[in-house]
Design an enzyme around this catalytic site. Structure first.
Site: not given
Length: 859
Positions: A593-597, A687, A811-813
């Site tokens: 949940k840090t943007g690795s994808t 997140s 990237g869901r809110k």
């Protein structure tokens, strides 16, 4: 030519050929008989005097049956800090090899201006400090010395150190700086004696030896009421002074063990081993029992004139009975390749027959039928040759008492040849084997065990004897090398350092001069003379059970890159190849949940970069170093990187906080670079929980149904509850420095790139360009291949003019985090954020804005 009326001319030619064949047949067997039979009578083995203990008749009964004592400290982790002169010093490597052999956790650092962090969460990080050079300790910077001494006093942590003579120093008697202790340097001693001390466990108190060498570089210490001698040297005039000294800590509060000699002397080395166990052990961990197994490989394999004869077999049986005076229940284990039975001369064939006639006196185990190399064959062929060997054993009535087997040259055990493991289990029901190749042949002190496919693999040891070593006078570099190994050398310490020693020998070592029998006879004598070790024998099955109960952390194998070890590369099965690059250069390790994808998808845009194949069931991640996929082995992992490019990478965000991932990754890809993404741990935890919560709700999980919010999870205190376990997983990824410590034990800081999650979200092209430069990739216009999507609210890839965004799960809110929950999480992560801030600042690394803000608010 006249043809008789009784002979049909058409038969003449075939009869000529028949005559030629018969002639060749008898000629072949007559020559074969000349080569093979009769054998030459053997010369009697050379008589060599056995070792005699120098104090054989001495009475040490006053020192026997003393209760073993161990040092007690105050709340420290079972780990050793080793401060070396240099990471490449020879003596430092000797220290580290001993620590490795005893499976002690340790951290080794070269001495520098800064000490490593000594405490963590109100606990001491180390139970023992070893400083290689005592002069460096004495002359340490004042602040560091005070800090180290304060730590040792507060946590009752002992300190070990070594001191050496200065050859050109004219001073003989010197007072130790800041102490009442006096030392003598450049001394010569006549006798070295083991003194009574609670430090000793293996060493036999009272044991002594007279030194015949003229070395005059010993350090000796004067003994007083504050200092106790552990090992005592007697000088020419009869004075006794300490060679190894215990400082009781009465003067400065720091208990020390100081060595006046390095580990090249075997009595010093035993004392160091004793001191280690005194400092780090307890009654449960330490024991004096040592289990010894001697395998005789290839009992029927060997060239004529090198094999055992009848008299050798008789002597082998006699020696086995004699060895039981040293080792309870001792038996030799004999390995066989049945195809070579009776393959010698007359005398050697008779030796084979006598061995079979006395088969019940030994334990037998299988090799391959024709000493085959496993990696060269598939399952079907391996199965057939194992069946042949089994039929031989049945016909000869060989007692195969245990499900134990040894592969010729350890081929197929490690690196693993799966088809051999399967054939072993099917034909022989093998559950135990041994190898010298795991994880590598050298150093021998680093050998370990593992369990794979239900087969327990134990470490195997060599003893300096090989198929070509049959005569005392022809031993390479002289037989003094073997004697040195026996009398306080490598072979002696093999037994001391290993609770279970499985020795590899060959039948040639029991023929001619019978070097193996001499070697083990004198090894057992030397051990009995100098140590309190109790030698025992047990079956391979019992040894396997004991080994993995003692070292459960070794059950899972530690896979290595077989292409980095020439010995391993030579025995790879055909299905594995080192001809192309098939392991990653880069690992994106998270946390989750840090943007690795997103980072991985953007990096894959570069034409010189390729990623692993997608793995069903784990999204795009391999998750090799953090889950069950690891058990599938090296071949499975290598097969997931089919494309050869400048940079190959994999992204598995579960690696970062997995307790085993750093060690496993370092063993497989030690030179890989790592990417860690720094995200505000408060936002990351929120997140992570929301993502998990939605997943659990969708599956109607009872935990999710009963947990209305993250607040409920955070308030969970019962360590056994499912909610508490979710709490720990939720918070774990945000404890950056805690997990970084593990990664930095195996990778250098220069191998790690930190990326600010906020910067990645706002300016991905800039971040990717910087990352590409760090990876030495050609420039690539990421800004023209990444576009912001207003509908998604984040950046996406631009492929052939079309926007490709990540799936719905990315990237869901989520709903806005409440201020109360944010403050609670900020409080939970306050110390971790502070530690991360200090770490980045100390190493002059960029500090993210969110971290600056978090630390400022706390202050």
């Amino acid at each position: 030519m006249i043809i008789t009326p009784y002979l049909n001319p058409r038969l003449v030619k075939p009869l000529k050929w028949l005559a030629i064949i018969i002639l060749l047949y008898f000629l072949y067997f007559s020559l074969f008989s000349i080569n093979k039979k009769p054998g030459k009578p053997r010369k009697p083995p050379k008589a060599v005097e056995n070792y005699t203990c120098p104090f054989e008749k001495a009475d040490f009964s006053n020192f026997k049956d003393k209760k073993l004592e161990f040092h007690k400290n105050n709340g420290t982790d079972p780990k050793i800090l080793v401060i070396l002169d240099s990471l490449f010093s020879r003596h430092g490597k000797s220290i580290i090899q001993i620590l490795n052999s005893q499976k002690f956790a340790f951290k080794a650092e070269a001495i520098s201006k800064n000490l490593p962090v000594l405490t963590s969460a109100k606990r001491g990080k180390y139970s023992l400090i070893i400083v290689e050079n005592y002069y460096k300790y004495l002359n340490m910077a004042r602040w560091n010395r005070q800090l180290l001494d304060k730590y040792c006093k507060e946590y009752r942590v002992p300190l070990f150190s070594f001191i050496a003579s200065k050859p050109n120093d004219q001073l003989k008697r010197i007072r130790i700086k800041g102490s009442s202790l006096w030392m003598w340097q450049n001394q010569r001693i006549n006798r070295l004696t083991v003194s009574p001390s609670p430090i000793h466990k293996i060493s036999k108190i009272g044991a002594y030896r007279n030194l015949t060498t003229q070395e005059s570089d010993w350090i000796l210490f004067e003994i007083s009421e504050n200092f106790e001698s552990i090992l005592t040297g007697t000088v020419k005039n009869g004075y006794e002074r300490a060679v190894v000294l215990r400082d009781l800590g009465r003067e400065d509060g720091v208990e020390k063990v100081i060595f006046g000699r390095n580990l090249t002397d075997f009595q010093i080395k035993i004392t160091f081993l004793d001191a280690l166990w005194w400092a780090m052990g307890d009654e449960k961990l330490f024991g004096l029992d040592r289990f010894v197994q001697v395998d005789i490989d290839d009992v029927f394999v060997g060239a004529q004139s090198t094999r055992i004869v009848e008299e050798d077999v008789r002597h082998l049986i006699s020696a086995q009975n004699h060895f039981r005076n040293f080792i309870e229940n001792f038996k030799f284990l004999l390995g066989f390749s049945g195809s070579y039975f009776r393959n010698g001369d007359d005398f050697e064939d008779r030796g084979d027959e006598i061995l079979i006639e006395n088969a019940e006196k030994f334990v037998w185990f299988p090799h391959m039928w024709r000493h085959n190399h496993a990696h060269e064959h598939n399952f079907t062929y391996l199965e057939s040759i194992m069946v042949q060997n089994r039929l031989f054993a049945q016909n000869m009535h060989l007692p195969i008492d245990y499900p134990y087997a040894i592969a010729p040259q350890h081929d197929g055990v490690f690196p693993v040849h799966e088809q051999m493991y399967e054939a072993w289990k099917k034909i022989w029901n093998v559950t135990v084997t041994a190898t010298e190749e795991y994880p590598h042949l050298k150093p021998a002190t680093g050998r370990k065990g593992f369990i794979h496919s239900g087969i327990h693999v134990l470490p195997r040891q060599t003893c300096g004897l090989y198929t070509h070593t049959q005569f005392f006078d022809e031993y390479p570099e002289g037989f003094q090398k073997v004697i040195k190994s026996i009398q306080g050398g490598d072979l002696f310490f093999t037994i001391l350092l290993n609770p279970i020693s499985i020795f590899m020998t060959h039948q040639q070592n029991y023929a001619h001069d019978r070097l193996a029998l001499y070697t083990f006879e004198n090894l057992f004598r030397f051990l009995n003379c100098w140590t309190n070790i109790r030698l025992k024998w047990q079956s391979p099955v019992e040894s396997a059970k004991m080994y993995f109960e003692k070292f459960p952390e070794e059950r899972i194998p530690l896979w290595t890159n077989p292409c980095s070890d020439p010995r391993h590369q030579a025995i790879l099965p055909p299905s594995m190849s080192c001809s192309k690059k098939s392991l990653p250069d880069l690992l994106i390790i998270g946390p989750q949940k840090t943007g690795s994808t997103a980072l991985a998808s953007f990096l894959a845009l570069h034409p010189n970069v390729s990623q692993n194949m997608e793995i069903p069931g784990s999204f795009e991640e391999i998750q090799f170093f953090s889950g069950q996929n690891y058990l599938k082995g090296v071949e499975w992992y290598m097969s997931k990187f089919p494309n050869e490019t400048t940079v190959i990478f994999e992204k598995s965000a579960t690696y970062f906080d997995n307790p085993s991932a750093a060690r496993q990754a370092a063993a497989m890809v030690p030179h890989a670079k790592l990417v860690i993404i720094l995200q505000n741990p408060t936002q990351r935890a929120y997140s992570w929980f929301q993502s998990l919560f939605q997943h659990l709700i969708a599956h109607k999980d009872p935990i999710a149904m009963s947990s209305e919010s993250l607040d409920v999870i955070l308030n969970s205190t019962s360590s056994e509850s499912a909610k508490f376990k979710i709490r720990q997983r939720c918070l774990s990824g945000g404890r950056y420095v805690h997990h970084l410590d593990k990664w930095l034990e195996h990778f250098s800081l220069q191998q790690i790139q930190f990326i600010d999650s906020d910067e990645l979200r706002k300016e991905p092209a800039k971040v990717l360009s910087s990352l590409s430069k760090w990876l030495d990739l050609p420039e690539f216009p990421f800004e023209t291949h990444i576009r912001f999507s207003p509908s998604k609210g984040f950046h996406c890839r631009l492929i052939n003019g079309k926007t490709e965004c990540l799936g719905e799960s990315k990237g869901r809110k989520y709903s806005e985090m409440s201020q109360e929950l944010r403050q609670k999480l900020d409080g939970i992560f306050a110390l971790d954020n502070s530690a991360l801030f200090k770490f980045l600042r100390k190493n002059r690394l960029k500090i993210p804005d969110w971290l600056e803000e978090a630390v400022r608010i706390r202050v």
